[in-house]
Design a protein around this motif. Sequence first.
Motif, mmCIF file in Angstrom:
data_model
loop_
_atom_site.group_PDB
_atom_site.id
_atom_site.type_symbol
_atom_site.label_atom_id
_atom_site.label_comp_id
_atom_site.label_asym_id
_atom_site.label_seq_id
_atom_site.Cartn_x
_atom_site.Cartn_y
_atom_site.Cartn_z
ATOM 1 N N THR A 114 0.834 -1.203 0.000
ATOM 2 C CA THR A 114 0.000 0.000 0.000
ATOM 3 C C THR A 114 0.866 1.248 0.000
ATOM 4 N N GLY A 115 0.212 2.400 -0.164
ATOM 5 C CA GLY A 115 0.928 3.656 -0.102
ATOM 6 C C GLY A 115 1.587 3.866 1.247
ATOM 7 N N ASP A 116 0.923 3.475 2.319
ATOM 8 C CA ASP A 116 1.518 3.598 3.652
ATOM 9 C C ASP A 116 2.758 2.717 3.780
ATOM 10 N N ASP A 117 2.688 1.514 3.209
ATOM 11 C CA ASP A 117 3.863 0.632 3.230
ATOM 12 C C ASP A 117 5.030 1.269 2.482
ATOM 13 N N LEU A 118 4.733 1.896 1.357
ATOM 14 C CA LEU A 118 5.788 2.533 0.578
ATOM 15 C C LEU A 118 6.436 3.659 1.365
ATOM 16 N N ARG A 119 5.617 4.439 2.042
ATOM 17 C CA ARG A 119 6.177 5.522 2.859
ATOM 18 C C ARG A 119 7.042 4.966 3.993
ATOM 19 N N ALA A 120 6.630 3.851 4.584
ATOM 20 C CA ALA A 120 7.431 3.237 5.646
ATOM 21 C C ALA A 120 8.761 2.740 5.089
ATOM 22 N N ALA A 121 8.737 2.142 3.902
ATOM 23 C CA ALA A 121 9.977 1.676 3.281
ATOM 24 C C ALA A 121 10.898 2.840 2.956
ATOM 25 N N LEU A 122 10.323 3.915 2.456
ATOM 26 C CA LEU A 122 11.127 5.098 2.149
ATOM 27 C C LEU A 122 11.791 5.653 3.398
ATOM 28 N N SER A 123 11.103 5.577 4.526
ATOM 29 C CA SER A 123 11.682 6.081 5.780
ATOM 30 C C SER A 123 12.865 5.222 6.221
ATOM 31 N N LEU A 124 12.868 3.944 5.839
ATOM 32 C CA LEU A 124 13.997 3.068 6.162
ATOM 33 C C LEU A 124 15.174 3.311 5.219
ATOM 34 N N GLY A 125 14.849 3.772 3.998
ATOM 35 C CA GLY A 125 15.876 3.986 2.982
ATOM 36 C C GLY A 125 15.833 2.887 1.943
ATOM 37 N N VAL A 126 15.345 3.196 0.764
ATOM 38 C CA VAL A 126 15.174 2.189 -0.281
ATOM 39 C C VAL A 126 16.383 2.148 -1.212
ATOM 40 N N GLY A 127 16.402 1.125 -2.051
ATOM 41 C CA GLY A 127 17.469 0.986 -3.028
ATOM 42 C C GLY A 127 17.376 2.017 -4.130
ATOM 43 N N ALA A 128 18.426 2.083 -4.940
ATOM 44 C CA ALA A 128 18.543 3.136 -5.960
ATOM 45 C C ALA A 128 17.438 3.054 -7.001
ATOM 46 N N ARG A 129 17.049 1.855 -7.391
ATOM 47 C CA ARG A 129 16.032 1.730 -8.444
ATOM 48 C C ARG A 129 14.660 2.159 -7.952
#
Length: 211
Positions: free
Chosen positions: A183-198
């Motif tokens: 979900t969008g909330d999951d994506l925001r949580a992943a972004l807060s952890l720091g996602v990969g370059a792609r």
Amino acid sequence: MQWTVVIPLKPLARAKSRLADTAHGLRPGLALAFAQDTVAAVLACTSVRDVAVVTNDALAARELAALGAAIVPDEPLGGLNAALAHGAAVVRTRRPDSPVAALNADLPALRPLELAGVLDAAAEFPRAFLADAATIGTTLLTARPGQELLPHFGPHSRTRHRSSGAVELGLTAVNSVRQDVDTGDDLRAALSLGVGARTAAAVEGLLIAGQ
């Protein structure tokens, strides 16, 4: 113990349907970016021997093979668990003594060191699993040599894997291995952890498209 990690990926056109409202038509590219960052992180993990991606998507197969993953066609066409069982069987046909781990393809913040900690802990048990960040689903399921994988991914898979006899790993400080993205909330949580370059590039494109 050196693991073979089996990662299922449905055709990109159908992947991540719950992100449709967030992704503004860029959902297939976002799903591919998640898979690319997941596979890259897995291949960088010291506890991993190799990666087998089960997919029939030609673009995903080409891009993930370029990263070093082996591609296994999804011959059963029976959904997620059938794909994982098939992938594990193919791996075991080639190397009967291989420990196998099933991992979600949507872990864009995955850290190799955290994954190594989870796999090393899982090596103590015949079968083990790690619950997702929502504590309802599962992001990783493992089977030692001689043990069937017996995947039960899908709704309430945490309960179903526990009922199947797999041991739940109660590890802390492995948030990147738990944070799948539906979900969008999951994506925001992943972004807060720091996602990969792609994934970072795909999200940047999504933000531009949304302007």
